[in-house]
Each structure stands twice: as C-alpha cells, then as structure tokens.
Design a protein around this motif. Structure first.
Motif, mmCIF file in Angstrom:
data_model
loop_
_atom_site.group_PDB
_atom_site.id
_atom_site.type_symbol
_atom_site.label_atom_id
_atom_site.label_comp_id
_atom_site.label_asym_id
_atom_site.label_seq_id
_atom_site.Cartn_x
_atom_site.Cartn_y
_atom_site.Cartn_z
ATOM 1 N N GLY A 145 0.783 -1.227 0.000
ATOM 2 C CA GLY A 145 0.000 0.000 0.000
ATOM 3 C C GLY A 145 0.812 1.272 0.000
ATOM 4 N N ARG A 146 2.083 1.199 -0.338
ATOM 5 C CA ARG A 146 2.919 2.404 -0.358
ATOM 6 C C ARG A 146 2.455 3.345 -1.468
ATOM 7 N NH1 ARG A 146 7.650 2.053 2.735
ATOM 8 N NH2 ARG A 146 7.888 0.007 3.727
ATOM 9 N N VAL A 147 2.580 4.633 -1.204
ATOM 10 C CA VAL A 147 1.995 5.662 -2.072
ATOM 11 C C VAL A 147 3.076 6.350 -2.891
ATOM 12 C CG1 VAL A 147 0.707 7.843 -2.114
ATOM 13 C CG2 VAL A 147 0.066 6.040 -0.495
ATOM 14 N N SER A 148 2.805 6.510 -4.191
ATOM 15 C CA SER A 148 3.733 7.185 -5.087
ATOM 16 C C SER A 148 2.974 8.162 -5.985
ATOM 17 C CB SER A 148 4.495 6.177 -5.957
ATOM 18 O OG SER A 148 5.269 5.296 -5.177
ATOM 19 N N GLY A 149 3.710 9.162 -6.461
ATOM 20 C CA GLY A 149 3.131 10.129 -7.377
ATOM 21 C C GLY A 149 3.502 11.556 -6.991
ATOM 22 N N PRO A 150 3.062 12.543 -7.776
ATOM 23 C CA PRO A 150 3.423 13.940 -7.530
ATOM 24 C C PRO A 150 2.340 14.733 -6.799
ATOM 25 C CG PRO A 150 2.519 13.738 -9.719
ATOM 26 C CD PRO A 150 2.452 12.356 -9.117
ATOM 27 N N ILE A 151 2.762 15.752 -6.111
ATOM 28 C CA ILE A 151 1.881 16.821 -5.631
ATOM 29 C C ILE A 151 2.358 18.073 -6.357
ATOM 30 C CG2 ILE A 151 1.173 18.239 -3.667
ATOM 31 C CD1 ILE A 151 1.563 15.803 -1.891
ATOM 32 N N ALA A 152 1.538 18.590 -7.253
ATOM 33 C CA ALA A 152 1.979 19.666 -8.133
ATOM 34 C C ALA A 152 2.292 20.949 -7.378
ATOM 35 C CB ALA A 152 0.915 19.935 -9.203
ATOM 36 N N ALA A 181 9.577 12.268 5.999
ATOM 37 C CA ALA A 181 9.434 10.816 5.960
ATOM 38 C C ALA A 181 10.179 10.227 4.767
ATOM 39 C CB ALA A 181 7.951 10.444 5.895
ATOM 40 N N ASP A 182 10.550 8.969 4.887
ATOM 41 C CA ASP A 182 11.223 8.278 3.787
ATOM 42 C C ASP A 182 10.337 8.302 2.550
ATOM 43 O OD1 ASP A 182 13.340 7.683 5.435
ATOM 44 O OD2 ASP A 182 12.692 5.625 5.842
ATOM 45 N N GLY A 183 10.934 8.654 1.415
ATOM 46 C CA GLY A 183 10.213 8.651 0.154
ATOM 47 C C GLY A 183 9.560 9.971 -0.224
ATOM 48 N N VAL A 184 9.557 10.947 0.688
ATOM 49 C CA VAL A 184 8.991 12.261 0.375
ATOM 50 C C VAL A 184 10.112 13.166 -0.133
ATOM 51 C CG1 VAL A 184 7.818 14.304 1.250
ATOM 52 C CG2 VAL A 184 7.161 12.042 2.094
ATOM 53 N N GLU A 185 9.964 13.633 -1.349
ATOM 54 C CA GLU A 185 10.943 14.556 -1.927
ATOM 55 C C GLU A 185 10.326 15.943 -2.052
ATOM 56 O OE1 GLU A 185 13.317 15.498 -6.118
ATOM 57 O OE2 GLU A 185 12.074 13.709 -5.940
ATOM 58 N N ILE A 186 10.960 16.921 -1.435
ATOM 59 C CA ILE A 186 10.548 18.314 -1.582
ATOM 60 C C ILE A 186 11.347 18.921 -2.724
ATOM 61 C CG2 ILE A 186 10.380 20.567 -0.471
ATOM 62 C CD1 ILE A 186 10.276 19.136 2.223
ATOM 63 N N ARG A 187 10.667 19.280 -3.774
ATOM 64 C CA ARG A 187 11.357 19.857 -4.921
ATOM 65 C C ARG A 187 11.871 21.259 -4.590
ATOM 66 N NH1 ARG A 187 9.327 16.852 -9.395
ATOM 67 N NH2 ARG A 187 9.638 14.690 -8.735
ATOM 68 N N SER A 188 12.900 21.696 -5.261
ATOM 69 C CA SER A 188 13.450 23.034 -5.047
ATOM 70 C C SER A 188 12.369 24.071 -5.313
ATOM 71 C CB SER A 188 14.641 23.275 -5.971
ATOM 72 O OG SER A 188 15.685 22.375 -5.674
ATOM 73 N N ALA A 189 12.205 24.986 -4.373
ATOM 74 C CA ALA A 189 11.159 26.000 -4.508
ATOM 75 C C ALA A 189 11.491 26.949 -5.654
ATOM 76 C CB ALA A 189 11.010 26.785 -3.210
ATOM 77 N N PRO A 190 10.536 27.244 -6.520
ATOM 78 C CA PRO A 190 10.789 28.192 -7.611
ATOM 79 C C PRO A 190 10.825 29.618 -7.090
ATOM 80 C CG PRO A 190 8.489 27.563 -7.601
ATOM 81 C CD PRO A 190 9.151 26.736 -6.536
ATOM 82 N N LEU A 207 6.045 18.532 -4.652
ATOM 83 C CA LEU A 207 6.599 17.385 -3.948
ATOM 84 C C LEU A 207 6.427 16.137 -4.804
ATOM 85 C CD1 LEU A 207 4.556 18.978 -1.585
ATOM 86 C CD2 LEU A 207 6.196 17.749 -0.192
ATOM 87 N N ALA A 208 7.182 15.106 -4.472
ATOM 88 C CA ALA A 208 7.014 13.805 -5.121
ATOM 89 C C ALA A 208 7.094 12.727 -4.051
ATOM 90 C CB ALA A 208 8.087 13.595 -6.179
ATOM 91 N N PHE A 209 6.182 11.773 -4.122
ATOM 92 C CA PHE A 209 6.180 10.627 -3.220
ATOM 93 C C PHE A 209 6.723 9.412 -3.974
ATOM 94 C CE2 PHE A 209 2.665 11.624 0.118
ATOM 95 C CZ PHE A 209 3.190 12.888 0.311
ATOM 96 N N ASP A 210 7.625 8.693 -3.344
ATOM 97 C CA ASP A 210 8.170 7.467 -3.931
ATOM 98 C C ASP A 210 8.090 6.360 -2.887
ATOM 99 O OD1 ASP A 210 9.484 5.560 -5.418
ATOM 100 O OD2 ASP A 210 11.480 6.408 -5.090
ATOM 101 N N ARG A 211 7.028 5.563 -2.996
ATOM 102 C CA ARG A 211 6.815 4.437 -2.096
ATOM 103 C C ARG A 211 6.756 4.891 -0.639
ATOM 104 N NH1 ARG A 211 10.510 0.945 -1.549
ATOM 105 N NH2 ARG A 211 9.108 -0.843 -1.243
ATOM 106 N N VAL A 212 5.930 5.892 -0.388
ATOM 107 C CA VAL A 212 5.780 6.434 0.966
ATOM 108 C C VAL A 212 4.822 5.544 1.762
ATOM 109 C CG1 VAL A 212 4.940 8.378 2.333
ATOM 110 C CG2 VAL A 212 6.268 8.785 0.247
ATOM 111 N N GLU A 213 5.240 5.144 2.933
ATOM 112 C CA GLU A 213 4.405 4.299 3.779
ATOM 113 C C GLU A 213 3.280 5.114 4.407
ATOM 114 O OE1 GLU A 213 4.941 0.961 7.321
ATOM 115 O OE2 GLU A 213 6.329 2.673 7.251
ATOM 116 N N VAL A 214 2.059 4.611 4.283
ATOM 117 C CA VAL A 214 0.894 5.235 4.912
ATOM 118 C C VAL A 214 0.180 4.138 5.702
ATOM 119 C CG1 VAL A 214 -1.234 6.540 4.575
ATOM 120 C CG2 VAL A 214 0.684 6.870 3.000
ATOM 121 N N ARG A 215 0.486 4.064 6.982
ATOM 122 C CA ARG A 215 -0.106 3.039 7.839
ATOM 123 C C ARG A 215 -1.564 3.372 8.169
ATOM 124 N NH1 ARG A 215 4.463 4.732 10.376
ATOM 125 N NH2 ARG A 215 3.121 5.643 11.998
#
Length: 342
Positions: free
Chosen positions: A130-137, A168-177, A190-198
């Motif tokens: 159930g790990r979560v992946s994808g972007p937050i625009a 948290a592991d897997g959360v990437e904060i993109r460089s602020a424009p 932001l981008a999530f890469d296999r972020v655990e959501v218990r």
C-alpha cells in the motif's frame, strides 16, 4: 471581524514583519506560531460558525497576503485532522492548533478530481504494502518538519486522505521556484516514492464525503484572505482621489461597493458555513478574488511611480494578488463550476 487581543493585535504583529516576509528574510512560521500561541487558530473548530477565524485570516491578509495564505493552509490542515481518526487527532491536533507543528494542505487535487476535472495523482500500490507514489503539483507551508495532509487513490480505486511528515522516507521536496511574491509561504512541488501510509496515518477512507464537509470552510477562509488584501488596497486607493485621481472616483466607488458586498456575504456565510448553497460559496470566492486583483491594480495606478518601487507596500500587494487567479481553485475552475449551476 477582527482579532483584537491584549497588547498588539495579530495584524500589528504581521505588519511589522510584512516587508521581511516579502524580501525572503524570514518565513511565515513565526506568524502561524503567533496566532496559535494566542489560541486563535482553533477558534470555532468543529463547528459551523467560523466567523472568528475568518476575521483573523482577513486581518492578517490585510497586512500580508503571504501570512494570510499560510494561516489559511494551517487552519485547513487543522480542519482535516479534526475530522480524522482518533490516532491522527491525538497525535497532531494540539500541535497544529498551537502552531508548533506546521501543516500543509495538499487537497487541491482532490477537490479538482471530485469536480470531474482530473484524476488523483497519488496512488497506493497494494502489491507494495500500500505504499503511495506520485506527484503533488503544488503545496504551501512545505518545511522539512511540516505535516502533509494529502489525498490518494487506494488499491481498490477509492479515494482516501492520509498524513505524513515532510521528512518521511520517500517524500521529496522539490526546489522552490522563484515566485513573483509569496516566497515566504514555502510553496513548491513534492514527489512521493513508495511512501508508507499506515492505518494510523489515515484521515478518512471516504474522500467524497470528507471533501463535502471541508469544502465550505476551504472556500470561505480563502475568501477571507482575498477580502483582507482587497480592503487595504481599497482604503489606500480611497486616499488618492484628488487631482488626477479624481478621474478614478467612479471606478473606486464601484470597487468599494464590490468589496463591501463580498465582506457582507462573508460575514453572513461564515455564521453557518455548512448551510450556504455551494453555488453561493463559489460565486463569493470568485468575486472576492477578482475584487482583490482589481483593487490592487487601482491602488497601484493611483500611487503612480512610487508604487512601482519593488519594496513599496503597494507593489507588494499588487504582486501578491497576482497569484489569486491561478491559486486552486483557479479562476477558470471557479467559472466552470459556476456554469454547472446555470
């Protein structure tokens, strides 16, 4: 609708920081903590009467839209957690309400999705626990120790809402424009890469019902920061209607009436947020944002060359308000949604 307290008002506190916020010398965490420390962040939480917190956000935005915008995001994170399961509430509610924990609202994609205008970009993979992946625009208040509230699609295809810390592991904060304004709000992708959501990080497993309960507050408190910045520009414009400024008196009177109408409706609707028809909420949010853009333009026009200086308050409000037509829900989305009621 003011946030008058003993000593300096919240507005006075923010006024002293507005220029530094605009120049990127500080960020909005101190403003959030100030409001939380005064016990104002949780005003009316859990009820339908949100007049007090709307007044706080309006007063803050009158001095700095950046601070008002971040305060709105904080309160919305608080609204979400208030409606969450017991474990999420117990862990985060008091910290968010005090301003010690900064909250990120990343729910724009959910509201857009439920309007039929897009899919949820974050997905849980049942084959990967159930790990979560994808972007937050786009999200705001994104600091390394922030708490992110986000929508995602579960493995069964149903929408859910979860919480996770930004570190948290897997959360990437993109460089602020580099932004035209509002850089102090820590807004970025932001981008999530296999972020655990218990299970104990789940706010709700019923996204449509959840969004139906939070959307009135979401839109009305956005309206409050629009009327806040608009009110300051209307007042400043009204002081410059002599000489050549007299040519703008009719435009000013119409703008003053629009602002007064928006504030009157805001006072009425925030007395019972959940009783307001959806079309009225959308129309008010759209009217308030358009009024803010027009008010800052008129103030800039009447201020003349002095208002063109980068670090002038008039210039700052003009740049801050330029964000409102694209801030989610954007002017295009609001117009589209209103058209569905015609």
């Amino acid at each position: 609708m003011t946030a008058t307290v003993t000593g300096r008002t919240v507005g006075e506190f923010v006024r002293g920081r507005a220029a530094d916020l605009d120049r990127g010398l500080t960020d909005t965490r101190a403003d959030i903590a100030e409001v939380g420390g005064r016990g104002l962040l949780a005003a009316g939480l859990g009820g339908s009467d949100i007049r007090e917190i709307a007044g706080v956000i309006e007063e803050v935005a009158a001095e700095s839209l950046a601070a008002g915008f971040s305060l709105w995001a904080q309160r919305m994170a608080l609204e979400y957690v208030r409606r969450a399961t017991g474990s999420v509430r117990e862990r985060y509610l008091d910290e968010l309400a005090s301003g010690r924990q900064v909250g990120v609202t990343a729910m724009a994609a959910a509201l857009k999705h439920l309007a039929g205008l897009g899919e949820l970009p974050l997905h849980a993979d049942e084959a990967d626990d159930g790990r979560v992946s994808g972007p937050i625009a786009w999200a705001s208040n994104v600091f390394r120790d922030s708490l992110i509230v986000f929508p995602f699609q579960g493995g069964d295809g149903q929408g859910r809402v979860g919480v996770v810390r930004a570190d948290a592991d897997g959360v990437e904060i993109r460089s602020a424009p580099e932004l035209l304004a509002l850089g102090a709000t820590a807004s970025t992708a932001l981008a999530f890469d296999r972020v655990e959501v218990r299970d104990d990080q789940l706010v709700t497993a019923d996204l449509p019902a959840f969004c139906a309960t939070i959307r009135p507050v979401f839109l009305l408190l956005q309206t409050a920061f629009c009327t806040g910045v608009a009110g300051t520009s209307v007042r400043e414009a009204g002081a410059r209607l002599d000489g050549l400024g007299a040519q703008f008196r009719d435009e000013y009177r119409a703008l003053d009436e629009r602002h007064s109408s928006a504030r009157q409706r805001l006072r009425e609707y925030t007395a019972d947020a959940h009783a307001t028809p959806p079309a009225d909420l959308i129309r008010l949010r759209l009217d308030a944002a358009c009024t803010a853009v027009d008010a800052t333009r008129l103030e800039s026009t009447l201020r003349g060359g002095a208002g063109y200086a980068l670090h002038c308050d008039t210039n700052r409000r003009f740049r801050e308000a330029a964000f409102l037509p694209v801030q989610s829900p954007s002017e295009g989305q609001l117009r589209w949604e209103l058209s569905q009621y015609d």
